[in-house]
Motif scaffolding. Structure first.
Motif, PDB file in Angstrom:
ATOM      1  N   LYS A  99       1.001  -1.367   0.206  1.00  8.38           N
ATOM      2  CA  LYS A  99       0.109   0.083   0.090  1.00  8.38           C
ATOM      3  C   LYS A  99       1.282   0.962   0.239  1.00  8.38           C
ATOM      4  O   LYS A  99       0.541   2.212  -0.368  1.00  8.38           O
ATOM      5  CB  LYS A  99      -1.035  -0.409   1.269  1.00  8.38           C
ATOM      6  N   ASP A 115      -8.610   2.351   3.874  1.00 11.14           N
ATOM      7  CA  ASP A 115      -9.083   0.703   4.909  1.00 11.14           C
ATOM      8  C   ASP A 115      -9.616   0.058   3.130  1.00 11.14           C
ATOM      9  O   ASP A 115     -10.500   1.253   1.952  1.00 11.14           O
ATOM     10  CB  ASP A 115     -10.156   0.832   5.577  1.00 11.14           C
ATOM     11  N   SER A 116      -9.464  -1.131   2.578  1.00  8.55           N
ATOM     12  CA  SER A 116      -9.707  -1.009   1.649  1.00  8.55           C
ATOM     13  C   SER A 116     -10.438  -2.978   1.696  1.00  8.55           C
ATOM     14  O   SER A 116     -10.290  -3.227   2.616  1.00  8.55           O
ATOM     15  CB  SER A 116      -8.611  -1.320   0.565  1.00  8.55           C
ATOM     16  N   GLU A 175      -9.772 -14.388   3.382  1.00 10.50           N
ATOM     17  CA  GLU A 175      -8.606 -14.467   3.037  1.00 10.50           C
ATOM     18  C   GLU A 175      -7.488 -16.630   3.893  1.00 10.50           C
ATOM     19  O   GLU A 175      -7.880 -16.775   3.404  1.00 10.50           O
ATOM     20  CB  GLU A 175      -7.732 -13.832   2.347  1.00 10.50           C
ATOM     21  N   TYR A 201     -13.267  -4.126  -6.084  1.00  8.84           N
ATOM     22  CA  TYR A 201     -11.513  -3.584  -4.591  1.00  8.84           C
ATOM     23  C   TYR A 201     -12.507  -2.415  -5.124  1.00  8.84           C
ATOM     24  O   TYR A 201     -12.961  -1.593  -5.165  1.00  8.84           O
ATOM     25  CB  TYR A 201     -10.625  -3.181  -5.421  1.00  8.84           C
ATOM     26  N   PHE A 208      -0.662  -8.448  -4.357  1.00 10.40           N
ATOM     27  CA  PHE A 208      -1.272  -9.217  -2.729  1.00 10.40           C
ATOM     28  C   PHE A 208      -2.465  -9.372  -2.905  1.00 10.40           C
ATOM     29  O   PHE A 208      -3.075  -9.596  -3.628  1.00 10.40           O
ATOM     30  CB  PHE A 208      -0.463  -8.059  -2.103  1.00 10.40           C
ATOM     31  N   TYR A 249      -6.016 -10.846  -2.480  1.00 13.93           N
ATOM     32  CA  TYR A 249      -6.791 -11.530  -3.697  1.00 13.93           C
ATOM     33  C   TYR A 249      -6.434 -11.252  -5.317  1.00 13.93           C
ATOM     34  O   TYR A 249      -6.906 -11.645  -6.108  1.00 13.93           O
ATOM     35  CB  TYR A 249      -8.251 -10.925  -3.655  1.00 13.93           C
ATOM     36  N   ASP A 250      -5.193 -10.747  -5.470  1.00 15.88           N
ATOM     37  CA  ASP A 250      -4.402  -9.743  -6.552  1.00 15.88           C
ATOM     38  C   ASP A 250      -4.480 -11.608  -8.104  1.00 15.88           C
ATOM     39  O   ASP A 250      -4.963 -11.127  -9.283  1.00 15.88           O
ATOM     40  CB  ASP A 250      -3.664  -9.395  -7.093  1.00 15.88           C
ATOM     41  N   LYS A 294      -1.216  -2.607 -12.627  1.00  8.67           N
ATOM     42  CA  LYS A 294      -1.930  -2.671 -11.621  1.00  8.67           C
ATOM     43  C   LYS A 294      -2.032  -0.681 -10.925  1.00  8.67           C
ATOM     44  O   LYS A 294      -3.562   0.012 -10.519  1.00  8.67           O
ATOM     45  CB  LYS A 294      -1.143  -2.795 -10.789  1.00  8.67           C
ATOM     46  N   HIS A 341      -7.746   0.763  -7.547  1.00  9.93           N
ATOM     47  CA  HIS A 341      -8.582   1.554  -6.769  1.00  9.93           C
ATOM     48  C   HIS A 341      -8.006   2.471  -5.812  1.00  9.93           C
ATOM     49  O   HIS A 341      -8.355   2.946  -5.196  1.00  9.93           O
ATOM     50  CB  HIS A 341      -9.514   0.363  -5.541  1.00  9.93           C
ATOM     51  N   ARG A 342      -6.876   1.673  -5.687  1.00  2.40           N
ATOM     52  CA  ARG A 342      -5.783   2.359  -4.905  1.00  2.40           C
ATOM     53  C   ARG A 342      -5.495   3.530  -5.282  1.00  2.40           C
ATOM     54  O   ARG A 342      -5.591   4.450  -4.670  1.00  2.40           O
ATOM     55  CB  ARG A 342      -4.948   1.902  -3.901  1.00  2.40           C
TER      56      ARG A 342
HETATM   57  P1  IMP Z   1      -6.482  -3.853   5.638  1.00  7.47           P
HETATM   58  O1  IMP Z   1      -5.256  -3.584   5.235  1.00  7.47           O
HETATM   59  O2  IMP Z   1      -7.972  -3.750   6.525  1.00  7.47           O
HETATM   60  O3  IMP Z   1      -7.339  -2.718   3.870  1.00  7.47           O
HETATM   61  O4  IMP Z   1      -7.486  -5.018   3.855  1.00  7.47           O
HETATM   62  C1  IMP Z   1      -7.330  -4.599   2.903  1.00  7.47           C
HETATM   63  C2  IMP Z   1      -7.339  -6.435   2.134  1.00  7.47           C
HETATM   64  O5  IMP Z   1      -8.097  -6.315   1.228  1.00  7.47           O
HETATM   65  C3  IMP Z   1      -6.580  -7.263   2.218  1.00  7.47           C
HETATM   66  O6  IMP Z   1      -6.475  -8.037   3.061  1.00  7.47           O
HETATM   67  C4  IMP Z   1      -6.513  -7.701   1.526  1.00  7.47           C
HETATM   68  O7  IMP Z   1      -7.663  -9.353   1.427  1.00  7.47           O
HETATM   69  C5  IMP Z   1      -7.818  -7.042   0.312  1.00  7.47           C
HETATM   70  N1  IMP Z   1      -7.530  -5.658  -0.744  1.00  7.47           N
HETATM   71  C6  IMP Z   1      -7.386  -4.803  -1.020  1.00  7.47           C
HETATM   72  N2  IMP Z   1      -6.557  -4.275  -1.985  1.00  7.47           N
HETATM   73  C7  IMP Z   1      -6.431  -5.148  -2.049  1.00  7.47           C
HETATM   74  C8  IMP Z   1      -5.525  -4.900  -3.645  1.00  7.47           C
HETATM   75  O8  IMP Z   1      -4.907  -4.164  -3.814  1.00  7.47           O
HETATM   76  N3  IMP Z   1      -5.035  -6.360  -3.743  1.00  7.47           N
HETATM   77  C9  IMP Z   1      -5.224  -7.479  -3.776  1.00  7.47           C
HETATM   78  N4  IMP Z   1      -6.017  -7.741  -2.226  1.00  7.47           N
HETATM   79  C10 IMP Z   1      -6.870  -6.476  -1.817  1.00  7.47           C
END
Ligand code: IMP
Length: 197
Positions: A12, A76-77, A96, A118, A151, A153-154, A175, A180-181
């Motif tokens: 990230k 958060d994503s 996951e 995403y 990382f 779900y990629d 990417k 989305h990021r």
């Molecule tokens: P966070 O760090 O709490 O925002 O959790 C994000 C989670 O969403 C990650 O651990 C992945 O499971 C999924 N995720 C979010 N963005 C991505 C991405 O860009 N690629 C792959 N998985 C993502």
């Protein structure tokens, strides 16, 4: 602007750098007393509530320290499957870990609906100002995991704006043009009205 990104996820940070550094900002991980802080995340309330919880906790943590007044970034994503509204969403990392990418593919196969997206919410706070942005990247779930880039779900995420390969197979550069990021960070950088400092 020196931006301190409150995340333990180096991917990230790298993705945020790609957007902010060409604009003259720097991005580094927020470290307090030698550690990346952990936050209480109200995951049942969704990614926006989680991002809001992270920014208030991060600001509380730096209050009174030498970092007070620094620009703090949180994000958060998660991935959202069309077949299962709002799922796994804010619980993407837990799901996951629990069922794996194969478990996700199995559920998607059973539902017959491969559409997904995403989503990301980011909040930047600096000197009592707060900016918030959202980013979405549409795609479909592949039949099997492919590639090892990125990382999470990629390896099973095929972006609509790509060439049919998963994010796991595409380079980070590709990417970072469509994710989305990228979109959420770009949204924030557009909101930053003052020139970089
Ligand atoms: P966070 O760090 O709490 O925002 O959790 C994000 C989670 O969403 C990650 O651990 C992945 O499971 C999924 N995720 C979010 N963005 C991505 C991405 O860009 N690629 C792959 N998985 C993502």
């Amino acid at each position: 602007m020196r931006i301190l990104f409150a995340t333990g996820n180096e991917n990230k940070i790298a993705e945020a750098r790609e957007v902010f550094e060409p604009l003259g900002h720097t991005v580094e991980g927020l470290i307090i007393d030698g550690h990346r802080p952990n936050f209480d995340e109200p995951k049942d309330l969704g990614i926006e509530a989680v991002a809001e919880a992270k920014i208030s906790q991060a600001l509380a943590l730096i209050e009174g320290s030498e970092l007070q007044g620094s620009a703090i970034l949180v994000e958060d994503s998660g991935i959202f499957l069309d077949a299962f509204p709002e799922w796994p969403g804010a619980e993407s990392s837990d799901v996951e870990r629990d069922i794996g990418l194969e478990g996700i593919i199995q559920r998607v196969n059973q539902s017959g609906e491969r559409g997904t997206e995403y989503r990301a919410v980011a909040i930047l706070s600096s000197e009592n100002q707060v900016w918030k942005s959202q980013g979405v990247c549409r795609g479909t779930i592949s039949n099997r995991p492919l590639g090892s880039n990125g990382f999470g779900y990629d390896p099973i995420f095929i972006p609509d704006e790509g060439d049919g390969r998963t994010f796991g197979e595409l380079s980070n550069e590709v990417k970072n043009q469509i994710s989305h990021r990228k979109k959420v960070m770009e949204g924030l950088s557009n909101l930053l009205k003052s020139p970089s400092r």
